[in-house]
Scaffold this active site. Structure first.
Site, PDB file in Angstrom:
ATOM      1  N   GLU A  85     -17.068 -69.999  11.488  1.00  0.00           N
ATOM      2  CA  GLU A  85     -16.843 -70.718  10.232  1.00  0.00           C
ATOM      3  C   GLU A  85     -15.500 -71.443  10.241  1.00  0.00           C
ATOM      4  O   GLU A  85     -15.405 -72.624   9.873  1.00  0.00           O
ATOM      5  CB  GLU A  85     -16.919 -69.733   9.056  1.00  0.00           C
ATOM      6  CG  GLU A  85     -16.535 -70.311   7.700  1.00  0.00           C
ATOM      7  CD  GLU A  85     -17.578 -71.266   7.144  1.00  0.00           C
ATOM      8  OE1 GLU A  85     -17.414 -71.691   5.997  1.00  0.00           O
ATOM      9  OE2 GLU A  85     -18.543 -71.605   7.857  1.00  0.00           O
ATOM     10  N   HIS A  88     -15.298 -74.405  12.711  1.00  0.00           N
ATOM     11  CA  HIS A  88     -15.971 -75.566  12.106  1.00  0.00           C
ATOM     12  C   HIS A  88     -15.074 -76.240  11.068  1.00  0.00           C
ATOM     13  O   HIS A  88     -14.977 -77.470  11.015  1.00  0.00           O
ATOM     14  CB  HIS A  88     -17.286 -75.112  11.465  1.00  0.00           C
ATOM     15  CG  HIS A  88     -18.031 -76.207  10.791  1.00  0.00           C
ATOM     16  ND1 HIS A  88     -18.520 -76.092   9.509  1.00  0.00           N
ATOM     17  CD2 HIS A  88     -18.370 -77.462  11.196  1.00  0.00           C
ATOM     18  CE1 HIS A  88     -19.125 -77.212   9.160  1.00  0.00           C
ATOM     19  NE2 HIS A  88     -19.052 -78.058  10.160  1.00  0.00           N
ATOM     20  N   HIS A 149     -25.029 -80.938   2.435  1.00  0.00           N
ATOM     21  CA  HIS A 149     -23.891 -80.902   3.348  1.00  0.00           C
ATOM     22  C   HIS A 149     -24.307 -81.337   4.759  1.00  0.00           C
ATOM     23  O   HIS A 149     -23.585 -82.079   5.438  1.00  0.00           O
ATOM     24  CB  HIS A 149     -23.318 -79.482   3.384  1.00  0.00           C
ATOM     25  CG  HIS A 149     -22.003 -79.364   4.088  1.00  0.00           C
ATOM     26  ND1 HIS A 149     -20.951 -80.231   3.882  1.00  0.00           N
ATOM     27  CD2 HIS A 149     -21.555 -78.471   5.018  1.00  0.00           C
ATOM     28  CE1 HIS A 149     -19.928 -79.888   4.645  1.00  0.00           C
ATOM     29  NE2 HIS A 149     -20.274 -78.827   5.344  1.00  0.00           N
ATOM     30  N   HIS A 264     -42.487 -80.233   7.462  1.00  0.00           N
ATOM     31  CA  HIS A 264     -41.606 -80.774   8.498  1.00  0.00           C
ATOM     32  C   HIS A 264     -42.404 -81.145   9.751  1.00  0.00           C
ATOM     33  O   HIS A 264     -42.137 -82.156  10.396  1.00  0.00           O
ATOM     34  CB  HIS A 264     -40.526 -79.744   8.835  1.00  0.00           C
ATOM     35  CG  HIS A 264     -39.425 -80.284   9.696  1.00  0.00           C
ATOM     36  ND1 HIS A 264     -38.787 -81.474   9.453  1.00  0.00           N
ATOM     37  CD2 HIS A 264     -38.845 -79.779  10.824  1.00  0.00           C
ATOM     38  CE1 HIS A 264     -37.866 -81.690  10.375  1.00  0.00           C
ATOM     39  NE2 HIS A 264     -37.892 -80.676  11.225  1.00  0.00           N
ATOM     40  N   HIS A 325     -31.483 -79.653  19.017  1.00  0.00           N
ATOM     41  CA  HIS A 325     -32.411 -80.318  18.097  1.00  0.00           C
ATOM     42  C   HIS A 325     -31.642 -80.956  16.939  1.00  0.00           C
ATOM     43  O   HIS A 325     -31.949 -82.074  16.512  1.00  0.00           O
ATOM     44  CB  HIS A 325     -33.417 -79.294  17.574  1.00  0.00           C
ATOM     45  CG  HIS A 325     -34.525 -79.882  16.762  1.00  0.00           C
ATOM     46  ND1 HIS A 325     -35.336 -80.890  17.215  1.00  0.00           N
ATOM     47  CD2 HIS A 325     -34.957 -79.585  15.506  1.00  0.00           C
ATOM     48  CE1 HIS A 325     -36.230 -81.200  16.278  1.00  0.00           C
ATOM     49  NE2 HIS A 325     -36.009 -80.420  15.233  1.00  0.00           N
TER      50      HIS A 325
END
Length: 353
Positions: A85, A88, A149, A264, A325
């Protein structure tokens, strides 16, 4: 495009161009780190923002950890979750500072052709993206915020690409003789339609990730042995989920997650057919030009992205493939945006006789 001084942007603003390229690379890294953080369930590795348990870094040492745990008793301390976290956040914060610096320089040089408007918009968008980063934590991974986000990260990535292209100036031979030029321009509305479809599919992917629906189906082409399993679309696409619960791991039932996952899948098939046809049409109509090369790159990215999606399902979302991906989704979006930029230049460039 030329500046007010008559020089190309690449000649007039070499440092800004290098800074924009650095921001583009850093935006790629931030997207990868964001996927990594989400996939290792570290989105709440630090229960506060922008620090971690009240510190600028992940707490270490028995006394410091004990104080951190006492300050946030509802969030058990786990350094293995805190570091993804915070890494990032450090990368995203650095990217924001770089973008602010570019915007300030562009504003300072706006009278000689620097893209101040685009750079200022990017800087403002980064502020909004930072707010979504904070809300992701403070609202306990509320799916609406998590999805927004992720989409914001892709948008920042594209803005950095557009800024780099503006500062780079015209590159490549996109010009075409009148007949193929007219055929390519006739595809322009369809290409924008393809962009809309791709953005919707990315939004579906973000919603799938935010609701932990990636492993709702683990077989292909069926789902739980059925082409049309039991699904709860009302719950799966309820955008009014309550704020308050901890959404780590998801709150939806299986049928709701299956509805998201299957949507999806269908979206991926629609995008594959639509964008595949458009890329092939551009390659055929602009054969031998830089425009055809851009379409060929887009087609390759599309095929890789679909293959990664299939592997995600069959292998039940392994970390490396899931991150890839996510990254190739951004690269595919960029490939289509790049193609559209080149097509738009055909509208204003003089055609070859």
């Amino acid at each position: 495009m030329s500046t007010a001084s008559g020089r190309s942007p690449a000649t007039a603003f070499p440092r800004l161009r290098r800074a924009a390229l650095s921001a583009l690379v850093l935006a790629t890294i931030v997207i990868l780190l964001g996927a990594w953080t989400r996939l290792v369930d570290a989105g709440l590795g630090c229960p506060d923002w922008p620090g971690c348990y009240g510190h600028l870094t992940v707490p270490s040492g028995e006394e410091t950890i004990a104080k951190a745990q006492a300050r946030f008793p509802e969030a058990p301390f786990d350094a293995g979750k805190g570091w993804p976290e915070m890494i990032h956040r450090y990368a995203a914060g650095t990217l924001g500072l770089v973008i602010f610096g570019i915007a300030a320089a562009c504003i300072r040089h706006r009278r000689v052709g620097a893209p101040a408007g685009l750079a200022s918009f990017a800087a403002g968008f980064v502020v909004l993206q930072a707010a979504f980063g904070a809300w992701t934590v403070t609202l306990s991974l509320w799916p609406q915020v998590v999805a927004a986000h992720l989409l914001g990260g892709f948008t920042t990535f594209c803005l950095m690409f557009l800024l780099f292209r503006r500062l780079q100036g015209r590159t490549g031979n996109d010009d075409l003789p009148p007949e193929p030029r007219a055929r390519i321009l006739a595809l322009r509305p369809w290409l924008y339609g393809g962009l809309v479809l791709l953005v919707l599919q990315i939004a579906l992917g973000a919603w799938t990730a935010a609701n932990y629906a990636a492993v709702a189906c683990t077989d292909l082409p069926t789902c739980h042995g059925s082409l049309w399993p039991e699904m709860d679309f009302a719950a799966g696409f309820n955008l009014l989920q309550s704020v308050g619960p901890n959404y780590l791991g998801g709150q939806l039932g299986n049928e709701a997650r299956v509805a998201i996952h299957q949507s999806h899948r269908v979206g991926a098939l629609v995008v594959l057919v639509t964008l595949g046809a458009l890329f092939l049409a551009v390659i055929r109509k602009a054969r031998g030009s830089a425009l055809a090369g851009a379409a060929g790159t887009g087609l390759a990215l599309l095929l890789v992205q679909v293959a990664l999606g299939v592997l995600n399902i069959l292998l039940q979302v392994p970390l490396a493939i899931a991150i890839a991906h996510n990254a190739f989704g951004a690269f595919l979006l960029l490939g289509l945006v790049n193609l559209l930029v080149r097509v738009e230049r055909l509208r204003v460039a003089p055609s070859n006789p």
